[in-house]
Design an enzyme around this catalytic site. Sequence first.
Site, PDB file in Angstrom:
ATOM      1  N   ASP A  71       0.662  -1.083  -0.253  1.00 25.61           N
ATOM      2  CA  ASP A  71      -0.108  -0.272   0.141  1.00 25.61           C
ATOM      3  C   ASP A  71       0.694   1.159  -0.089  1.00 25.61           C
ATOM      4  O   ASP A  71       1.316   1.579   0.983  1.00 25.61           O
ATOM      5  CB  ASP A  71      -0.647  -0.211   1.448  1.00 25.61           C
ATOM      6  CG  ASP A  71      -2.028  -0.918   0.950  1.00 25.61           C
ATOM      7  OD1 ASP A  71      -2.864  -0.713  -0.530  1.00 25.61           O
ATOM      8  OD2 ASP A  71      -1.925  -2.251   2.233  1.00 25.61           O
ATOM      9  N   ARG A  79       3.677   1.888   3.226  1.00 32.82           N
ATOM     10  CA  ARG A  79       4.312   1.074   4.131  1.00 32.82           C
ATOM     11  C   ARG A  79       6.141   0.732   4.069  1.00 32.82           C
ATOM     12  O   ARG A  79       6.886   0.314   4.935  1.00 32.82           O
ATOM     13  CB  ARG A  79       4.125  -0.616   3.582  1.00 32.82           C
ATOM     14  CG  ARG A  79       2.535  -1.075   4.071  1.00 32.82           C
ATOM     15  CD  ARG A  79       1.950  -1.053   4.500  1.00 32.82           C
ATOM     16  NE  ARG A  79       0.236  -0.985   4.624  1.00 32.82           N
ATOM     17  CZ  ARG A  79      -0.734  -0.424   4.895  1.00 32.82           C
ATOM     18  NH1 ARG A  79      -0.106   0.834   5.511  1.00 32.82           N
ATOM     19  NH2 ARG A  79      -1.879  -0.247   4.841  1.00 32.82           N
ATOM     20  N   ARG A 141      -7.610   9.986   1.836  1.00 28.23           N
ATOM     21  CA  ARG A 141      -6.836   9.251   0.615  1.00 28.23           C
ATOM     22  C   ARG A 141      -7.353   9.357  -0.351  1.00 28.23           C
ATOM     23  O   ARG A 141      -7.703   8.723  -2.003  1.00 28.23           O
ATOM     24  CB  ARG A 141      -7.252   8.105   1.635  1.00 28.23           C
ATOM     25  CG  ARG A 141      -6.592   7.736   2.814  1.00 28.23           C
ATOM     26  CD  ARG A 141      -6.873   6.134   3.163  1.00 28.23           C
ATOM     27  NE  ARG A 141      -6.980   5.251   2.222  1.00 28.23           N
ATOM     28  CZ  ARG A 141      -6.986   4.018   2.757  1.00 28.23           C
ATOM     29  NH1 ARG A 141      -8.163   3.815   3.762  1.00 28.23           N
ATOM     30  NH2 ARG A 141      -6.856   2.957   1.479  1.00 28.23           N
ATOM     31  N   LYS A 171      -8.668   1.084  -6.460  1.00 23.89           N
ATOM     32  CA  LYS A 171      -9.416   0.862  -4.593  1.00 23.89           C
ATOM     33  C   LYS A 171     -10.342   2.194  -4.463  1.00 23.89           C
ATOM     34  O   LYS A 171     -10.024   3.187  -4.904  1.00 23.89           O
ATOM     35  CB  LYS A 171      -8.931   0.318  -3.733  1.00 23.89           C
ATOM     36  CG  LYS A 171      -7.722   1.323  -3.689  1.00 23.89           C
ATOM     37  CD  LYS A 171      -6.989   0.544  -2.529  1.00 23.89           C
ATOM     38  CE  LYS A 171      -6.086   1.606  -2.337  1.00 23.89           C
ATOM     39  NZ  LYS A 171      -4.456   0.990  -1.166  1.00 23.89           N
ATOM     40  N   HIS A 172     -11.179   1.647  -4.030  1.00 26.12           N
ATOM     41  CA  HIS A 172     -12.189   0.093  -3.623  1.00 26.12           C
ATOM     42  C   HIS A 172     -13.366   0.399  -4.843  1.00 26.12           C
ATOM     43  O   HIS A 172     -14.488   0.420  -4.039  1.00 26.12           O
ATOM     44  CB  HIS A 172     -12.396   0.128  -2.192  1.00 26.12           C
ATOM     45  CG  HIS A 172     -10.999   0.576  -1.169  1.00 26.12           C
ATOM     46  ND1 HIS A 172     -11.034   1.598  -1.092  1.00 26.12           N
ATOM     47  CD2 HIS A 172     -10.027   0.225  -0.663  1.00 26.12           C
ATOM     48  CE1 HIS A 172      -9.380   1.854  -0.457  1.00 26.12           C
ATOM     49  NE2 HIS A 172      -9.113   0.594  -0.187  1.00 26.12           N
ATOM     50  N   HIS A 184     -12.898  -2.489   7.812  1.00 26.06           N
ATOM     51  CA  HIS A 184     -11.974  -2.832   8.325  1.00 26.06           C
ATOM     52  C   HIS A 184     -12.567  -3.450  10.051  1.00 26.06           C
ATOM     53  O   HIS A 184     -11.947  -4.208  10.413  1.00 26.06           O
ATOM     54  CB  HIS A 184     -10.557  -2.151   9.368  1.00 26.06           C
ATOM     55  CG  HIS A 184      -9.975  -1.094   8.713  1.00 26.06           C
ATOM     56  ND1 HIS A 184     -10.179  -0.887   7.166  1.00 26.06           N
ATOM     57  CD2 HIS A 184      -9.582  -2.134   7.816  1.00 26.06           C
ATOM     58  CE1 HIS A 184      -9.371  -0.522   7.005  1.00 26.06           C
ATOM     59  NE2 HIS A 184      -8.415  -1.585   6.912  1.00 26.06           N
ATOM     60  N   ASP A 254      -9.927  -6.414  -0.991  1.00 24.59           N
ATOM     61  CA  ASP A 254      -9.194  -5.231  -0.277  1.00 24.59           C
ATOM     62  C   ASP A 254      -9.012  -7.489   1.544  1.00 24.59           C
ATOM     63  O   ASP A 254      -9.325  -7.993   0.988  1.00 24.59           O
ATOM     64  CB  ASP A 254     -11.082  -5.069   0.936  1.00 24.59           C
ATOM     65  CG  ASP A 254      -9.754  -3.267   1.539  1.00 24.59           C
ATOM     66  OD1 ASP A 254      -8.593  -3.711   1.348  1.00 24.59           O
ATOM     67  OD2 ASP A 254     -10.426  -2.369   1.721  1.00 24.59           O
TER      68      ASP A 254
END
Length: 404
Positions: A71, A79, A141, A171-172, A184, A254
């Site tokens: 990501d 990351r 984002r 995405k998404h 999440h 995802d």
Amino acid sequence: MSVDPALRRLAAAVLLPGFDGTTAPPWLLDLLDDGLAGVCLFGQNVADPDQVRALTDRLHGVRPGVLVTSDEEGGTVTRLDVGEGSPWPGHAALGALDDLAVTEAVARGLGARARALGVDVVLGPVADVASEPDNPVIGERSFGADPALVARHAAAFVRGLHAGGAAACAKHFPGHGATRTDSHLTLPELDVDADTWRQRDLAPFAAAVEAGVDCVMTAHVVVRALDDQPSTTSSRVLGLLRDELGFDGVVMTDAIDMKALSARVGRAGGAVAALRAGVDLVCVGNPVFPERYDDEAAARELVDAIARDVPGARLEEAAARVAALRPPGSGDAGTDAPSDARALALGAGAAGRALTRRGDTVLAGDAPVLLAPSETAYAAGTRPSQLARQLANVVPVDDADDAR
């Protein structure tokens, strides 16, 4: 009940797990040798650039075609730069600036740095439209709240990643920007009519597909006008992506460990349902954050369930698409990546141009400035972007070609 070894290898070929540690554990190397599609890197896998390159070289060395993904959106989601924060501006800053050359240049630099570290697929751009101000997971984002703006910048980001040598994943799908809940944690449901969804959420994904995006990541979101099932497990929703938008690349989930699915049907149940619905690649998720679980046990559980419960013909189709996924360019892609210092200067310049000021913002005397600690964001973690520490000394980027 014993499972045909050929089916087990096909099951592994559609899985993308995360793992703990900065070196590849033996179980992961064994599964890669047995056909595992690849891995998704998370913050716990990253210590420094030399370590990451050594890790990705080891992973790629197991078997030709192993995919390494990460990501890397810029802004709060990274990351590879987890220690200091991303040097690149996030999508919201790029959308506010609304300079397609800068968006493409930032993505080119980001993609080149990712490829230099051995990452094949950048899990970006975010093609969600930020239509809900109280959205807890998309927000900054996204490139913005205007579908046309998001569409043109999503396409520019795809072009930039390709120019940098990285494959791209939009995405998404079919859109997470209008939700008020975080997938999440629970399953978001959107009660919106089909026309609104088409006019608001579909265009950015169509633009990304038109730009040649390599992957599309699904959202664990119910869009009532399309289906009463989560989009990740909905053949109707995935059919729209294939039939209406003409996307013939890899459809990726995802993280399947997110509670929107796993709290209802478990990781294995979600993976099986997604593959049956038309997904090609299952991202397992992060076994360390936000809740720790056994990375090896989860991966092996999914291999067993998929081999047992997904038809062989469906696995063959999905595995063939995944096997065809390769980053653009030669094996030397990423060698022209900007240095860390250059990347930060370019990123800060672009972010600085996006800043706006309203009213009198000058502080009198020795007034203190208090910075509130960041809250946990499940997609981003808790680390702030290092750009925040650089914007006091912004050097504007007047020539987007400088971002090479």
